[in-house]
Design a protein around this motif. Sequence first.
Motif, PDB file in Angstrom:
ATOM      1  N   ASN A  50       3.123 -11.579 -14.466  1.00  0.00           N
ATOM      2  CA  ASN A  50       3.114  -9.536 -14.181  1.00  0.00           C
ATOM      3  C   ASN A  50       2.105  -8.821 -14.657  1.00  0.00           C
ATOM      4  O   ASN A  50       2.361  -8.229 -13.864  1.00  0.00           O
ATOM      5  N   LEU A  51       1.763  -9.267 -15.829  1.00  0.00           N
ATOM      6  CA  LEU A  51       0.478  -8.402 -16.401  1.00  0.00           C
ATOM      7  C   LEU A  51      -0.773  -8.035 -15.094  1.00  0.00           C
ATOM      8  O   LEU A  51      -1.513  -7.403 -15.110  1.00  0.00           O
ATOM      9  N   THR A  52      -0.277  -9.847 -15.065  1.00  0.00           N
ATOM     10  CA  THR A  52      -1.927  -9.920 -13.979  1.00  0.00           C
ATOM     11  C   THR A  52      -1.608  -8.871 -12.732  1.00  0.00           C
ATOM     12  O   THR A  52      -2.716  -8.388 -12.088  1.00  0.00           O
ATOM     13  N   ALA A  53      -0.359  -8.845 -12.041  1.00  0.00           N
ATOM     14  CA  ALA A  53      -0.074  -7.823 -10.901  1.00  0.00           C
ATOM     15  C   ALA A  53      -0.413  -6.397 -11.468  1.00  0.00           C
ATOM     16  O   ALA A  53      -0.744  -5.997 -10.029  1.00  0.00           O
ATOM     17  N   VAL A  54       0.448  -6.665 -12.130  1.00  0.00           N
ATOM     18  CA  VAL A  54       0.425  -4.884 -12.990  1.00  0.00           C
ATOM     19  C   VAL A  54      -0.792  -4.485 -12.747  1.00  0.00           C
ATOM     20  O   VAL A  54      -1.544  -3.280 -12.199  1.00  0.00           O
ATOM     21  N   VAL A  55      -1.923  -5.133 -13.576  1.00  0.00           N
ATOM     22  CA  VAL A  55      -3.687  -4.791 -13.838  1.00  0.00           C
ATOM     23  C   VAL A  55      -4.508  -4.540 -12.413  1.00  0.00           C
ATOM     24  O   VAL A  55      -5.246  -3.881 -12.980  1.00  0.00           O
ATOM     25  N   ALA A  56      -4.187  -5.289 -11.693  1.00  0.00           N
ATOM     26  CA  ALA A  56      -4.359  -5.595 -10.439  1.00  0.00           C
ATOM     27  C   ALA A  56      -4.610  -4.019  -9.806  1.00  0.00           C
ATOM     28  O   ALA A  56      -5.354  -4.153  -9.442  1.00  0.00           O
ATOM     29  N   HIS A  57      -2.976  -4.198  -9.655  1.00  0.00           N
ATOM     30  CA  HIS A  57      -2.323  -2.532  -9.642  1.00  0.00           C
ATOM     31  C   HIS A  57      -3.797  -1.581  -9.746  1.00  0.00           C
ATOM     32  O   HIS A  57      -4.777  -0.973  -9.204  1.00  0.00           O
ATOM     33  N   ARG A  58      -3.585  -1.645 -11.047  1.00  0.00           N
ATOM     34  CA  ARG A  58      -4.019  -0.460 -12.286  1.00  0.00           C
ATOM     35  C   ARG A  58      -5.340  -0.365 -11.675  1.00  0.00           C
ATOM     36  O   ARG A  58      -5.909   1.319 -11.159  1.00  0.00           O
ATOM     37  N   ALA A  59      -6.114  -1.385 -11.627  1.00  0.00           N
ATOM     38  CA  ALA A  59      -7.668  -1.540 -11.426  1.00  0.00           C
ATOM     39  C   ALA A  59      -8.204  -1.273 -10.092  1.00  0.00           C
ATOM     40  O   ALA A  59      -9.641  -0.308  -9.634  1.00  0.00           O
ATOM     41  N   ARG A  60      -7.028  -1.681  -9.215  1.00  0.00           N
ATOM     42  CA  ARG A  60      -7.808  -0.452  -7.443  1.00  0.00           C
ATOM     43  C   ARG A  60      -7.710   0.412  -7.628  1.00  0.00           C
ATOM     44  O   ARG A  60      -8.530   1.073  -7.327  1.00  0.00           O
ATOM     45  N   ASP A  61      -6.874   0.852  -7.857  1.00  0.00           N
ATOM     46  CA  ASP A  61      -6.464   2.602  -8.330  1.00  0.00           C
ATOM     47  C   ASP A  61      -7.326   3.386  -9.212  1.00  0.00           C
ATOM     48  O   ASP A  61      -7.697   4.455  -9.487  1.00  0.00           O
ATOM     49  N   ASP A  62      -8.059   2.980 -10.076  1.00  0.00           N
ATOM     50  CA  ASP A  62      -9.043   3.441 -11.198  1.00  0.00           C
ATOM     51  C   ASP A  62     -10.863   3.380 -11.258  1.00  0.00           C
ATOM     52  O   ASP A  62     -11.129   1.827 -10.408  1.00  0.00           O
ATOM     53  N   PRO A  63     -11.374   4.775 -10.957  1.00  0.00           N
ATOM     54  CA  PRO A  63     -12.367   5.198 -10.442  1.00  0.00           C
ATOM     55  C   PRO A  63     -13.216   3.879 -11.894  1.00  0.00           C
ATOM     56  O   PRO A  63     -14.380   3.706 -11.252  1.00  0.00           O
ATOM     57  N   PRO A 126       6.464  -5.497 -10.503  1.00  0.00           N
ATOM     58  CA  PRO A 126       5.411  -4.504  -9.367  1.00  0.00           C
ATOM     59  C   PRO A 126       5.242  -4.847  -7.991  1.00  0.00           C
ATOM     60  O   PRO A 126       5.175  -4.359  -6.472  1.00  0.00           O
ATOM     61  N   LEU A 127       6.287  -5.917  -7.811  1.00  0.00           N
ATOM     62  CA  LEU A 127       6.711  -5.959  -5.945  1.00  0.00           C
ATOM     63  C   LEU A 127       6.948  -4.575  -5.397  1.00  0.00           C
ATOM     64  O   LEU A 127       6.934  -3.673  -4.004  1.00  0.00           O
ATOM     65  N   LEU A 128       7.352  -3.460  -6.436  1.00  0.00           N
ATOM     66  CA  LEU A 128       8.428  -1.692  -5.916  1.00  0.00           C
ATOM     67  C   LEU A 128       6.669  -1.171  -5.555  1.00  0.00           C
ATOM     68  O   LEU A 128       6.943  -0.108  -5.526  1.00  0.00           O
ATOM     69  N   TYR A 129       5.665  -1.232  -5.582  1.00  0.00           N
ATOM     70  CA  TYR A 129       4.588  -0.320  -5.583  1.00  0.00           C
ATOM     71  C   TYR A 129       4.623  -0.402  -4.371  1.00  0.00           C
ATOM     72  O   TYR A 129       4.790  -0.828  -2.900  1.00  0.00           O
ATOM     73  N   PRO A 130       4.430   0.859  -3.649  1.00  0.00           N
ATOM     74  CA  PRO A 130       4.397   1.331  -2.616  1.00  0.00           C
ATOM     75  C   PRO A 130       3.495   0.839  -1.562  1.00  0.00           C
ATOM     76  O   PRO A 130       3.699   0.029  -0.530  1.00  0.00           O
ATOM     77  N   SER A 131       2.695   0.868  -1.846  1.00  0.00           N
ATOM     78  CA  SER A 131       1.335  -0.194  -1.284  1.00  0.00           C
ATOM     79  C   SER A 131       0.335  -1.119  -2.538  1.00  0.00           C
ATOM     80  O   SER A 131      -0.115  -1.322  -3.316  1.00  0.00           O
ATOM     81  N   HIS A 132       0.748  -2.787  -1.235  1.00  0.00           N
ATOM     82  CA  HIS A 132      -0.172  -3.311  -2.049  1.00  0.00           C
ATOM     83  C   HIS A 132      -1.401  -4.125  -1.206  1.00  0.00           C
ATOM     84  O   HIS A 132      -2.015  -5.119  -1.522  1.00  0.00           O
ATOM     85  N   ALA A 133      -2.638  -2.438  -0.346  1.00  0.00           N
ATOM     86  CA  ALA A 133      -3.455  -3.720   0.243  1.00  0.00           C
ATOM     87  C   ALA A 133      -4.329  -2.756  -0.580  1.00  0.00           C
ATOM     88  O   ALA A 133      -4.571  -2.553  -1.410  1.00  0.00           O
ATOM     89  N   ASN A 134      -5.495  -4.312   0.158  1.00  0.00           N
ATOM     90  CA  ASN A 134      -6.608  -3.249  -0.918  1.00  0.00           C
ATOM     91  C   ASN A 134      -6.721  -4.155  -2.055  1.00  0.00           C
ATOM     92  O   ASN A 134      -7.493  -3.618  -3.517  1.00  0.00           O
ATOM     93  N   ARG A 157       4.035 -13.691   0.172  1.00  0.00           N
ATOM     94  CA  ARG A 157       4.048 -12.390   1.408  1.00  0.00           C
ATOM     95  C   ARG A 157       3.425 -11.226   1.743  1.00  0.00           C
ATOM     96  O   ARG A 157       3.563 -11.072   2.584  1.00  0.00           O
ATOM     97  N   VAL A 158       4.351 -10.483   0.779  1.00  0.00           N
ATOM     98  CA  VAL A 158       3.964  -9.441   0.863  1.00  0.00           C
ATOM     99  C   VAL A 158       2.799  -8.894   0.726  1.00  0.00           C
ATOM    100  O   VAL A 158       2.069  -8.078   1.208  1.00  0.00           O
ATOM    101  N   LEU A 159       1.891  -9.568   0.050  1.00  0.00           N
ATOM    102  CA  LEU A 159       0.631  -9.710  -0.476  1.00  0.00           C
ATOM    103  C   LEU A 159      -0.122  -9.809   0.768  1.00  0.00           C
ATOM    104  O   LEU A 159      -0.307  -9.438   1.878  1.00  0.00           O
ATOM    105  N   ARG A 160       0.016 -10.610   1.549  1.00  0.00           N
ATOM    106  CA  ARG A 160      -0.579 -11.697   3.019  1.00  0.00           C
ATOM    107  C   ARG A 160      -0.510 -10.032   4.186  1.00  0.00           C
ATOM    108  O   ARG A 160      -0.890  -9.922   4.463  1.00  0.00           O
ATOM    109  N   GLU A 161       0.987  -9.897   4.181  1.00  0.00           N
ATOM    110  CA  GLU A 161       1.190  -8.899   5.056  1.00  0.00           C
ATOM    111  C   GLU A 161       0.305  -7.389   5.110  1.00  0.00           C
ATOM    112  O   GLU A 161       0.091  -6.333   6.216  1.00  0.00           O
ATOM    113  N   ALA A 162       0.307  -7.433   3.718  1.00  0.00           N
ATOM    114  CA  ALA A 162      -0.609  -6.516   3.071  1.00  0.00           C
ATOM    115  C   ALA A 162      -2.432  -5.824   3.978  1.00  0.00           C
ATOM    116  O   ALA A 162      -3.055  -5.579   3.259  1.00  0.00           O
TER     117      ALA A 162
END
Length: 214
Positions: A50-63, A126-134, A157-162
């Motif tokens: 779970n932490l892995t999924a969340v920090v990946a989203h945070r890092a994606r959006d963090d300059p 983290p499934l509920l993030y509005p976007s899983h792209a990038n 599947r959600v990741l793959r579809e994104a």
Amino acid sequence: MSSRLAPEHPFPTGLNDAYEGLKWVTENALLLSANLSKGFIVGGLSAGGNLTAVVAHRARDDPFFADKPITGQLMMVPGIVHPDAHPDEYKSELTSVEENKDAPTFDKVDLYRCYSANPKDPECSPLLYPSHANLPPAYLQICGRDPLRDEGILYERVLREAGVKTRMDVYPGVPHAFHWHFGHIPLALKYDQDTKYGLRWLLNQSVPNVKSVL
């Protein structure tokens, strides 16, 4: 460096500690004899997934990570969505919490004990993030007799579809983190070997023709 643990330190303390630790590693890679250009993988098991999924989203959006992005996610039997926050469009696919409510090693009661946050907060689910792209490529390992089974399969599947590159292995009939409890069985040995192959695959996504030492 270790994360402060629940329940003494409730959400989001552990998450914030994990993220600060990730930043520290990024800034101090040389101290660890690491070269992030060869691959920068985050990973964890169960709550760590779970932490892995969340920090990946945070890092994606963090300059902060713009010039040193995470290149892979390793999610072993991850918790991806709180059982009280299953989106309506996916409820028919998320039946494993009830199907495996009495599973050995980790059951429905244990699952609820793991959560203290708002179920609908994407940093909890983290499934509920509005976007899983990038997001970086992801390798997932899923157990068939696990309350978390369906959310892991759905998340792949959600990741793959994104547009995220994914790979997944499923281990039928065995409970959550079975390879710890029943490490002598053939499927546990396969699980461990698959983890090595999964890490090799993640490295190959960021650096072509990597020769793995695993």
